[in-house]
Design a protein around this motif. Structure first.
Motif, PDB file in Angstrom:
ATOM      1  N   LEU A   1     -95.408 -10.474  84.526  1.00 33.70           N
ATOM      2  CA  LEU A   1     -94.747 -11.317  83.539  1.00 33.70           C
ATOM      3  C   LEU A   1     -94.369 -12.655  84.167  1.00 33.70           C
ATOM      4  O   LEU A   1     -94.522 -13.700  83.569  1.00 33.70           O
ATOM      5  CB  LEU A   1     -93.504 -10.610  82.993  1.00 33.70           C
ATOM      6  CG  LEU A   1     -93.788  -9.326  82.197  1.00 33.70           C
ATOM      7  CD1 LEU A   1     -92.478  -8.681  81.768  1.00 33.70           C
ATOM      8  CD2 LEU A   1     -94.659  -9.623  80.988  1.00 33.70           C
ATOM      9  N   GLY A   2     -93.846 -12.610  85.360  1.00 41.21           N
ATOM     10  CA  GLY A   2     -93.500 -13.810  86.117  1.00 41.21           C
ATOM     11  C   GLY A   2     -93.182 -13.389  87.533  1.00 41.21           C
ATOM     12  O   GLY A   2     -92.205 -12.671  87.758  1.00 41.21           O
ATOM     13  N   THR A   3     -93.985 -13.798  88.486  1.00 43.22           N
ATOM     14  CA  THR A   3     -93.831 -13.253  89.836  1.00 43.22           C
ATOM     15  C   THR A   3     -94.633 -14.063  90.839  1.00 43.22           C
ATOM     16  O   THR A   3     -95.439 -14.921  90.458  1.00 43.22           O
ATOM     17  CB  THR A   3     -94.296 -11.781  89.858  1.00 43.22           C
ATOM     18  OG1 THR A   3     -93.998 -11.207  91.106  1.00 43.22           O
ATOM     19  CG2 THR A   3     -95.789 -11.683  89.605  1.00 43.22           C
ATOM     20  N   HIS A   4     -94.428 -13.796  92.118  1.00 41.32           N
ATOM     21  CA  HIS A   4     -95.157 -14.455  93.197  1.00 41.32           C
ATOM     22  C   HIS A   4     -95.921 -13.390  93.986  1.00 41.32           C
ATOM     23  O   HIS A   4     -95.316 -12.434  94.485  1.00 41.32           O
ATOM     24  CB  HIS A   4     -94.204 -15.182  94.147  1.00 41.32           C
ATOM     25  CG  HIS A   4     -93.396 -16.268  93.499  1.00 41.32           C
ATOM     26  ND1 HIS A   4     -92.470 -17.016  94.182  1.00 41.32           N
ATOM     27  CD2 HIS A   4     -93.389 -16.748  92.229  1.00 41.32           C
ATOM     28  CE1 HIS A   4     -91.920 -17.904  93.361  1.00 41.32           C
ATOM     29  NE2 HIS A   4     -92.458 -17.747  92.164  1.00 41.32           N
ATOM     30  N   PHE A   5     -97.229 -13.561  94.101  1.00 43.88           N
ATOM     31  CA  PHE A   5     -98.021 -12.566  94.820  1.00 43.88           C
ATOM     32  C   PHE A   5     -99.299 -13.180  95.370  1.00 43.88           C
ATOM     33  O   PHE A   5     -99.735 -14.246  94.918  1.00 43.88           O
ATOM     34  CB  PHE A   5     -98.364 -11.373  93.917  1.00 43.88           C
ATOM     35  CG  PHE A   5     -99.209 -11.726  92.725  1.00 43.88           C
ATOM     36  CD1 PHE A   5    -100.575 -11.506  92.729  1.00 43.88           C
ATOM     37  CD2 PHE A   5     -98.629 -12.253  91.579  1.00 43.88           C
ATOM     38  CE1 PHE A   5    -101.351 -11.823  91.624  1.00 43.88           C
ATOM     39  CE2 PHE A   5     -99.392 -12.570  90.462  1.00 43.88           C
ATOM     40  CZ  PHE A   5    -100.764 -12.356  90.491  1.00 43.88           C
TER      41      PHE A   5
ATOM     42  N   ASP B   1     -93.201 -12.574  76.594  1.00 42.96           N
ATOM     43  CA  ASP B   1     -94.004 -12.240  75.421  1.00 42.96           C
ATOM     44  C   ASP B   1     -95.504 -12.336  75.674  1.00 42.96           C
ATOM     45  O   ASP B   1     -96.302 -11.975  74.810  1.00 42.96           O
ATOM     46  CB  ASP B   1     -93.636 -13.164  74.257  1.00 42.96           C
ATOM     47  CG  ASP B   1     -92.182 -13.013  73.839  1.00 42.96           C
ATOM     48  OD1 ASP B   1     -91.693 -11.864  73.856  1.00 42.96           O
ATOM     49  OD2 ASP B   1     -91.543 -14.032  73.535  1.00 42.96           O
ATOM     50  N   LYS B   2     -95.872 -12.841  76.842  1.00 47.10           N
ATOM     51  CA  LYS B   2     -97.292 -13.035  77.118  1.00 47.10           C
ATOM     52  C   LYS B   2     -97.579 -12.698  78.580  1.00 47.10           C
ATOM     53  O   LYS B   2     -97.491 -13.562  79.451  1.00 47.10           O
ATOM     54  CB  LYS B   2     -97.696 -14.479  76.795  1.00 47.10           C
ATOM     55  CG  LYS B   2     -99.188 -14.732  76.881  1.00 47.10           C
ATOM     56  CD  LYS B   2     -99.537 -16.176  76.476  1.00 47.10           C
ATOM     57  CE  LYS B   2     -99.344 -16.374  74.986  1.00 47.10           C
ATOM     58  NZ  LYS B   2     -99.901 -17.704  74.531  1.00 47.10           N
ATOM     59  N   PRO B   3     -97.913 -11.450  78.876  1.00 46.04           N
ATOM     60  CA  PRO B   3     -98.170 -11.055  80.264  1.00 46.04           C
ATOM     61  C   PRO B   3     -99.345 -11.821  80.869  1.00 46.04           C
ATOM     62  O   PRO B   3    -100.282 -12.203  80.159  1.00 46.04           O
ATOM     63  CB  PRO B   3     -98.469  -9.558  80.164  1.00 46.04           C
ATOM     64  CG  PRO B   3     -98.870  -9.335  78.744  1.00 46.04           C
ATOM     65  CD  PRO B   3     -98.106 -10.328  77.942  1.00 46.04           C
ATOM     66  N   PHE B   4     -99.263 -12.026  82.167  1.00 49.58           N
ATOM     67  CA  PHE B   4    -100.305 -12.719  82.919  1.00 49.58           C
ATOM     68  C   PHE B   4    -101.146 -11.663  83.624  1.00 49.58           C
ATOM     69  O   PHE B   4    -100.623 -10.814  84.338  1.00 49.58           O
ATOM     70  CB  PHE B   4     -99.652 -13.651  83.947  1.00 49.58           C
ATOM     71  CG  PHE B   4    -100.602 -14.597  84.622  1.00 49.58           C
ATOM     72  CD1 PHE B   4    -100.770 -15.885  84.147  1.00 49.58           C
ATOM     73  CD2 PHE B   4    -101.328 -14.213  85.741  1.00 49.58           C
ATOM     74  CE1 PHE B   4    -101.629 -16.779  84.773  1.00 49.58           C
ATOM     75  CE2 PHE B   4    -102.192 -15.087  86.375  1.00 49.58           C
ATOM     76  CZ  PHE B   4    -102.344 -16.379  85.897  1.00 49.58           C
TER      77      PHE B   4
ATOM     78  N   ASP C   1     -99.869 -23.140  81.395  1.00 47.53           N
ATOM     79  CA  ASP C   1     -98.583 -22.466  81.159  1.00 47.53           C
ATOM     80  C   ASP C   1     -97.576 -22.753  82.255  1.00 47.53           C
ATOM     81  O   ASP C   1     -96.447 -22.257  82.215  1.00 47.53           O
ATOM     82  CB  ASP C   1     -98.791 -20.954  81.031  1.00 47.53           C
ATOM     83  CG  ASP C   1     -99.232 -20.324  82.340  1.00 47.53           C
ATOM     84  OD1 ASP C   1     -99.851 -21.036  83.167  1.00 47.53           O
ATOM     85  OD2 ASP C   1     -98.963 -19.129  82.545  1.00 47.53           O
ATOM     86  N   GLY C   2     -97.970 -23.529  83.275  1.00 50.99           N
ATOM     87  CA  GLY C   2     -97.085 -23.834  84.395  1.00 50.99           C
ATOM     88  C   GLY C   2     -97.290 -22.948  85.608  1.00 50.99           C
ATOM     89  O   GLY C   2     -96.668 -23.169  86.649  1.00 50.99           O
TER      90      GLY C   2
ATOM     91  N   VAL D   1     -96.483 -17.192  89.142  1.00 56.51           N
ATOM     92  CA  VAL D   1     -96.713 -17.082  87.697  1.00 56.51           C
ATOM     93  C   VAL D   1     -95.486 -17.545  86.910  1.00 56.51           C
ATOM     94  O   VAL D   1     -94.362 -17.115  87.175  1.00 56.51           O
ATOM     95  CB  VAL D   1     -97.069 -15.634  87.320  1.00 56.51           C
ATOM     96  CG1 VAL D   1     -97.238 -15.502  85.807  1.00 56.51           C
ATOM     97  CG2 VAL D   1     -98.336 -15.199  88.049  1.00 56.51           C
ATOM     98  N   ALA D   2     -95.715 -18.428  85.947  1.00 61.93           N
ATOM     99  CA  ALA D   2     -94.642 -18.878  85.053  1.00 61.93           C
ATOM    100  C   ALA D   2     -94.182 -17.713  84.181  1.00 61.93           C
ATOM    101  O   ALA D   2     -94.999 -16.968  83.642  1.00 61.93           O
ATOM    102  CB  ALA D   2     -95.133 -20.033  84.184  1.00 61.93           C
TER     103      ALA D   2
END
Length: 382
Positions: free
Chosen positions: A246-250, A231-234, A191-192, A226-227
């Motif tokens: 959803l899209g973040t850096h951690f 619509d598609k939680p990580f 997913d990138g 995270v890309a």
């Protein structure tokens, strides 16, 4: 004054035995400090920015609690430079010579032979149970699974490329990438999403994310970028805790030999959940989940949490046991203790690509701990 002269004089200063003339020598040394001009290439980034970053790091050099504090800030900075980061003054040079993507294979680091810093090495386990040694395999395509191409790049990176595969109808094929002690690796998921794995860590993930969620499982430590996909939680499952984004850096530190799981958020937002407990993090916060299964949230310097990914050891109010765990994982050495070791905390910064003996010598300069090294065993003594 040479570096060694300054070290000797500094040790005399913190013991309270400096004469007025010797203190003047310390003052004179202040004006002589500058970063050397070293060979530079574009891949190393902006030269002035990196210099300023290094100077900032140097100013946080190791300081044992209870020792005399310097009356002038510049002396503290000079002591930091000379005591805990002698090797780090050469960081610009090390970035060119010892960065992870330039380190070569070294079989001696796998539990035998001389102790060397960790480097890019990992094992990829495919869905059929077969293993690929990423250290020995050539660059290029390693495998094709359900329309996904798995490729190794030349800089310690594994990339999953969908290549137009139909993700909704694809079979769920789980892969696992595992780093040993003394290893690290990066993987780009289908997913990138980018994931950096620290030493002695593993990540289980599907070759293609299907359904309405992107689920992975982590053991050890990893940094995620995270890309975004609203619509598609990580989701990251780690021990008995779940992280949803959803899209973040951690960054997540969840080694089994640590007393707590630490999740540090750099960008975006995350939801943490364990049992009936849940918590939300904002950028700049760290959540600690201890044995009592309660979240403790506090503001932190996020650079400290991801220092390992950027090639640093950062010890921020850590006891010697915590420090030695990091050293043990990265250099793949055994650590034992002899006698009652000082329980006070240390702070400092050093390059992860320097010699382990140099790191130990610098810790010894605090006067609170000593080491004996025999082969791949380090004995910690008071």
């Amino acid at each position: 004054m040479t570096q060694q002269d300054f070290i000797d004089l500094y040790e005399k200063y913190i013991s309270g035995n400096c004469t007025p003339d010797e203190i003047k020598q310390l003052e004179a040394y202040r004006d002589g400090f500058q970063l050397r001009d070293l060979p530079w290439s574009a891949e190393m980034g902006d030269k002035q920015e990196v210099k300023q970053e290094i100077l900032s790091k140097l100013n946080t050099g190791i300081t044992p609690p209870g020792k005399k504090t310097f009356k002038n800030y510049w002396i503290a900075a000079a002591a930091a430079i000379a005591i805990f980061t002698i090797g780090l003054v050469l960081m610009l040079e090390q970035k060119a010579q010892l960065s992870p993507d330039k380190l070569v294979k070294n079989p001696s680091s796998a539990g035998k032979g001389p102790v060397v810093p960790g480097f890019n090495k990992a094992t990829l386990t495919l869905s059929d149970g077969s293993n690929i040694d990423l250290n020995d395999s050539k660059n290029g395509t390693l495998s094709k699974q359900g329309g996904v191409s798995v490729g190794k790049l030349g800089d310690g990176k594994l990339v999953y490329d969908i290549n137009g595969a139909k993700t909704k109808k694809a079979a769920v094929l789980y892969n696992t990438i595992t780093t040993p002690r003394g290893g690290q690796y990066q993987v780009v998921l289908s997913d990138g999403t980018k994931v950096w794995l620290n030493a002695a860590s593993s990540l289980k993930f599907p070759a293609i994310f299907t359904g309405n969620e992107r689920n992975v499982e982590l053991s050890g430590e990893a940094y995620f970028e995270v890309a975004k996909n609203k619509d598609k939680p990580f989701k990251v499952a780690v021990n008995n805790m779940n992280i949803e984004v959803l899209g973040t850096h951690f960054n997540v530190n969840a080694y089994n030999d640590e007393n707590a799981i630490k999740t540090t958020l750099l960008e975006g937002s995350v939801k943490l959940k364990t049992g009936n407990q849940q918590a939300y993090l904002k950028p700049g916060q760290q959540a600690t989940l201890g044995q009592q299964q309660m979240f403790n949230i506090r503001p932190v310097n996020t650079e400290d949490a991801v220092a390992w990914k950027n090639g640093y050891f950062v010890f921020n109010n850590e006891n010697i046991q915590s420090i030695m765990k990091k050293i043990s994982r990265w250099y793949d050495v055994e650590v034992v203790y002899e006698g009652k070791v000082d329980e006070r905390d240390f702070g400092g910064t050093a390059s992860r690509f320097g010699s382990v003996t140099e790191v130990l010598k610098l810790l010894e300069l605090t006067g609170t701990v000593h080491f004996k090294m025999e082969g791949r065993r380090i004995t910690v003594m008071p």
